[in-house]
Design a protein around this motif. Structure first.
Motif, mmCIF file in Angstrom:
data_model
loop_
_atom_site.group_PDB
_atom_site.id
_atom_site.type_symbol
_atom_site.label_atom_id
_atom_site.label_comp_id
_atom_site.label_asym_id
_atom_site.label_seq_id
_atom_site.Cartn_x
_atom_site.Cartn_y
_atom_site.Cartn_z
ATOM 1 N N LEU A 152 4.154 19.324 -38.373
ATOM 2 C CA LEU A 152 4.414 20.518 -39.193
ATOM 3 C C LEU A 152 4.014 21.792 -38.452
ATOM 4 C CD1 LEU A 152 3.336 19.214 -42.744
ATOM 5 C CD2 LEU A 152 5.637 19.375 -41.791
ATOM 6 N N ASP A 153 4.353 22.931 -39.049
ATOM 7 C CA ASP A 153 4.173 24.237 -38.407
ATOM 8 C C ASP A 153 2.707 24.675 -38.471
ATOM 9 O OD1 ASP A 153 4.154 26.931 -37.715
ATOM 10 O OD2 ASP A 153 6.057 27.344 -38.698
ATOM 11 N N ARG A 185 11.481 23.864 -40.609
ATOM 12 C CA ARG A 185 10.165 23.230 -40.528
ATOM 13 C C ARG A 185 9.099 24.110 -41.176
ATOM 14 N NH1 ARG A 185 6.173 21.689 -35.632
ATOM 15 N NH2 ARG A 185 6.349 23.909 -35.237
ATOM 16 N N ARG A 186 9.200 25.421 -40.964
ATOM 17 C CA ARG A 186 8.204 26.324 -41.553
ATOM 18 C C ARG A 186 8.259 26.258 -43.078
ATOM 19 N NH1 ARG A 186 9.657 31.575 -39.865
ATOM 20 N NH2 ARG A 186 9.578 30.520 -37.844
ATOM 21 N N THR A 206 9.420 23.791 -44.921
ATOM 22 C CA THR A 206 8.925 22.491 -45.373
ATOM 23 C C THR A 206 7.396 22.472 -45.353
ATOM 24 O OG1 THR A 206 10.903 21.341 -44.619
ATOM 25 C CG2 THR A 206 8.915 20.013 -44.858
ATOM 26 N N THR A 207 6.810 23.023 -44.299
ATOM 27 C CA THR A 207 5.350 23.087 -44.228
ATOM 28 C C THR A 207 4.802 23.878 -45.417
ATOM 29 O OG1 THR A 207 5.510 23.040 -41.812
ATOM 30 C CG2 THR A 207 3.393 23.691 -42.750
ATOM 31 N N LEU A 208 5.447 24.999 -45.709
ATOM 32 C CA LEU A 208 4.995 25.817 -46.848
ATOM 33 C C LEU A 208 5.167 25.073 -48.169
ATOM 34 C CD1 LEU A 208 6.346 29.320 -45.765
ATOM 35 C CD2 LEU A 208 3.939 28.656 -46.023
ATOM 36 N N ARG A 260 2.294 22.589 -52.515
ATOM 37 C CA ARG A 260 2.628 21.500 -53.448
ATOM 38 C C ARG A 260 3.880 21.845 -54.255
ATOM 39 N NH1 ARG A 260 0.560 18.172 -51.120
ATOM 40 N NH2 ARG A 260 -1.523 17.282 -51.233
ATOM 41 N N THR A 263 -0.897 17.088 -45.162
ATOM 42 C CA THR A 263 0.099 17.950 -45.800
ATOM 43 C C THR A 263 -0.499 18.787 -46.938
ATOM 44 O OG1 THR A 263 0.748 16.163 -47.286
ATOM 45 C CG2 THR A 263 2.042 16.417 -45.278
ATOM 46 N N HIS A 296 4.990 21.866 -48.590
ATOM 47 C CA HIS A 296 3.858 20.922 -48.653
ATOM 48 C C HIS A 296 2.577 21.636 -49.068
ATOM 49 C CE1 HIS A 296 5.425 17.118 -47.202
ATOM 50 N NE2 HIS A 296 5.977 17.678 -46.135
ATOM 51 N N MET A 297 2.271 22.697 -48.349
ATOM 52 C CA MET A 297 0.960 23.337 -48.507
ATOM 53 C C MET A 297 0.807 24.005 -49.877
ATOM 54 S SD MET A 297 -0.664 22.562 -45.732
ATOM 55 C CE MET A 297 -0.057 21.620 -44.311
ATOM 56 N N TYR A 314 16.070 25.236 -36.762
ATOM 57 C CA TYR A 314 15.094 24.140 -36.733
ATOM 58 C C TYR A 314 13.694 24.634 -37.062
ATOM 59 C CZ TYR A 314 12.570 20.016 -35.061
ATOM 60 O OH TYR A 314 11.752 18.913 -34.974
ATOM 61 N N LEU A 315 13.314 25.769 -36.463
ATOM 62 C CA LEU A 315 11.962 26.302 -36.675
ATOM 63 C C LEU A 315 11.794 26.796 -38.108
ATOM 64 C CD1 LEU A 315 11.541 28.312 -33.335
ATOM 65 C CD2 LEU A 315 10.506 26.097 -33.922
ATOM 66 N N SER A 322 14.893 15.758 -38.336
ATOM 67 C CA SER A 322 13.803 16.592 -38.841
ATOM 68 C C SER A 322 12.466 15.911 -38.612
ATOM 69 C CB SER A 322 13.982 16.854 -40.344
ATOM 70 O OG SER A 322 12.810 17.466 -40.841
ATOM 71 N N ALA A 323 11.553 16.634 -37.954
ATOM 72 C CA ALA A 323 10.210 16.084 -37.738
ATOM 73 C C ALA A 323 9.274 16.442 -38.886
ATOM 74 C CB ALA A 323 9.632 16.604 -36.420
ATOM 75 N N ALA A 324 9.801 17.133 -39.858
ATOM 76 C CA ALA A 324 8.971 17.543 -40.990
ATOM 77 C C ALA A 324 9.218 16.603 -42.150
ATOM 78 C CB ALA A 324 9.310 18.975 -41.391
ATOM 79 N N GLU A 325 8.208 15.805 -42.496
ATOM 80 C CA GLU A 325 8.424 14.846 -43.572
ATOM 81 C C GLU A 325 8.719 15.589 -44.878
ATOM 82 O OE1 GLU A 325 4.322 13.222 -43.026
ATOM 83 O OE2 GLU A 325 4.330 13.177 -45.211
#
Lengths: 450, 450
Positions: free
Chosen positions: B83-84, A117-118, A120-122, A127, B34, A124-125, A113-114, A212-215
């Motif tokens: 997000l993370d 999410r990490r 997905t965050t990357l 693009r 994001t 996003h960040m 899970y962690l 998933s809490a990560a859009e």
């Protein structure tokens, strides 16, 4: 015309990688690797050279097979220290627009899970510029560091990794339908919960019940890289990987691997051309061959033999300190060992001296020392005859290796029409595979889509 | 003279935090959360305002107690998505020189070796500006997401967290002696292995045998933050925390908590003044009180009651949808609930309407609506009478809240000599505590030093 090639830079968040000991070279800047500016400068440089991605390897644990101690690794700075590649990416993303980042993550030890999410965050960040180099982590010290009794068997690690991938796909592809995300200020509706579903997975290696809490990010599943050399590793790569990192100092050793893995992918129902192969390459270039050779000799003088033997002993699971330098080594041909050394020698037997000499500066990479013309000739020959799509160019000196490559080799590649003059549009997957931004319809991730 | 106050910005890597639903406000920019540029701009703004740190909360799992569904959370964008926080820090570090970053990490679910290395990497990349907000994660959905059968009991989570801290200290403080790192090009010695030792921990909650592969960072142990409201949580904070985030809308509710925790710290042998208390504060400021009040009314209109009740139900473990709006709610006074709502009302009973109204826009924070003079009067009163050292200023609108605060409140604080006009030197710990860069001699981390 030779087909267009793609380039990644190959590195790790540590003082010296493959070219062990070179951090001690007077011109090397890698001692700054703990600084964020070092990485930001590096990223700007690679983007100037139109590299597709910075490929960041990783080690979990510290090599401690050689002399049954971690002493050699720390003394020589070979794979130890080693910092977390994931958290340096966004700083590099901030100062670039097109460069991708393929970071290593362990399917053996990350919490699903962690980790999902990490990533997905990357994605996003950056693009949509993130890639994941899937590893199963081969160091015993890494297993003990994670609280395990023992390192799991090689093939069992891949079985668990297959299940880890199922969970990742479930979170990345299956949890949110494409139109779940609304972000609608007028109605104050952020997302439509009816279009978001829970993953309920209960398998032999992983259990998770989660939405998933990560859009969803631009690529959802990050572009997947892998570097499996063993039969089981190749099967895993043929199943999941979109970019494959392949090693070997000779074309004749690499070509059959590429053929084999494209065949395996086809047998699994995937378009074999959709897998992009990157051969590890160490390039020492200068205006004349003599100057390039002088560079190589200079680099060699700063190599740490202790660091090499420490890394190699850990990779093979054999304490090489026990053997006289010129005595043939007898060892069991395990799957893991297979991918490490036999490939260097194609022989049933080898000595510590032979192994060390074959790995100086370039590890198991293709090594080319010469003029820009000679380098490009050799790269072109590999693309044509080994059927690789590009190269992972290894750092010897920071940032001299990449500066020289970009200053001398890239223009020659462009002159011959073998390399782009500007970036393609889109995410990392779109740039590297020509398709995307999502995984191809014949990729296992795609079966998890709602 | 009123003593100098310290300020953090309080936020989360999600669309709306505490001020639920405000992402839908026409002027709000949080839908850009994001994007890495959103965070880089945010960091530059906070550094202009001389904030000590950006405090990033986190949620693992999705609130699903209200109506026994995650629907409300996603629909309103309240704590979901999330997000993370760790991976956005280096981009902010790249564009700032002094701002710190206190990120939330779960002592219940992170893998010790991986988490310790990530924090060390962040401390390197920020040059000693990293803080860790230690949480035990209260959502049941988070526990299931991590493959657990059930959420562990409140106090048991803190017992496990105590052990997690022992492991962290062992890796951060105990593994490398101060002079182990050589980085000496002349001798080619990177580190002296004789001065690096293995941690061998085998406890009821964690097992690890490892030498840290992450070379020591400026602070080694990141500056430690905590926000425990329950008795067990307070004991944990008094033991480990250097910065304490404390909540409550009224001075009379916060002051005794500060007194109690300083007393607990003293009883544990720590200097009670070395603990720095930050009260959560929601500040709505404008040139006149009428303008500030109008702002507040405007914000209220965009509040999501559904989001508030979703968050509150999860925090209390009570599905508030079952109760009529004006009927007193009966519930068991558990430790966890204690810190959530009784503190708002100081009453044995309350209704859903009362709870919702008391939480609008500001959650459980101190709320001040007024002119710069009125705001500073109230902050000064809290510093004097509640004995807090500063405030965690909550975001309502991005980036309007911080722009207004920095434009109007900071100059008034400075005019009265209550706020610095430039940053102190050094790491986050040095800036906030006045000591450091390492943990104080009376802190438990320090006993792990070699």
């Amino acid at each position: 015309m030779t087909r267009e090639i793609r380039l990644n830079a190959l590195d790790q968040c540590n003082p010296s990688f493959l070219a062990f000991g070179l951090w001690s070279h007077p011109r090397d800047k890698a001692l700054d690797f703990t600084s964020i500016d070092y990485w930001a400068d590096y990223a700007r440089l690679l983007e100037r050279g139109l590299f597709e991605a910075l490929f960041l390897a990783d080690s979990l644990g510290v090599p401690d097979t050689y002399k049954q101690s971690f002493a050699s690794a720390f003394r020589s700075g070979a794979l130890a220290p080693s910092l977390d590649p994931a958290v340096i990416v966004p700083a590099m993303a901030l100062v670039t627009k097109n460069l991708g980042f393929a970071i290593t993550g362990s399917a053996s030890y990350e919490t699903p899970y962690l980790f999902a999410r990490r990533m997905t965050t990357l994605d996003h960040m950056t693009r949509g510029r993130i890639g994941w180099n899937i590893v199963t982590s081969f160091l015993r010290s890494g297993a003990l560091a994670m609280g395990r009794d023992e390192l799991a068997e090689h093939d069992a690690r891949y079985d668990a990794a297959d299940e880890f991938m199922e969970v990742m796909y479930g979170l990345w592809e299956g949890s949110w339908a494409d139109d779940a995300l609304k972000r609608d200020k007028a109605s104050s509706i952020y997302a439509d919960p009816a279009l978001i579903s829970e993953l309920d997975h209960d398998g032999p290696h992983h259990r998770i019940r989660a939405v998933s809490a990560a859009e969803p990010s631009p690529q959802r599943t990050p572009m997947l890289f892998q570097a499996g050399g063993s039969p089981r590793g190749r099967h895993f790569a043929a199943t999941h990987a979109e970019g494959i990192f392949i090693n070997g100092p000779k074309l004749e050793l690499v070509a059959p691997q590429v053929t084999d893995m494209r065949k395996r992918a086809a047998a699994l129902g995937r378009d074999p051309r959709s897998l992009k192969f990157f051969a590890g390459a160490t390039i020492i270039v200068d205006e004349t061959e003599a100057l390039a050779r002088a560079r190589y000799e200079d680099y060699k003088r700063h190599t740490s033999v202790e660091g090499m033997l420490s890394q190699l002993s850990a990779a093979l699971g054999i304490d090489l300190s026990k053997y006289p330098l010129d005595e043939p080594i007898r060892y069991e041909k395990t799957d893991a060992a297979h991918s490490q050394l036999e490939i260097l020698t194609r022989k049933g037997s080898w000595t510590v001296r032979q192994a060390a000499e074959s790995m100086v500066v370039s590890g198991r990479n293709l090594l080319v020392v010469g003029t820009p013309g000679q380098v490009v000739d050799e790269l072109a020959r590999w693309v044509e005859h080994a059927d690789v799509d590009g190269f992972n160019i290894a750092r010897i000196l920071a940032h001299e290796t990449m500066e020289n490559f970009i200053g001398m080799v890239v223009p020659e590649l462009q002159r011959r029409g073998m390399f782009k003059t500007e970036y393609a549009k889109g995410t990392l997957r779109e740039k590297v595979t020509g398709a995307g931004p999502r995984t191809a319809h014949d990729h296992p991730a795609s079966t998890h889509r709602r």
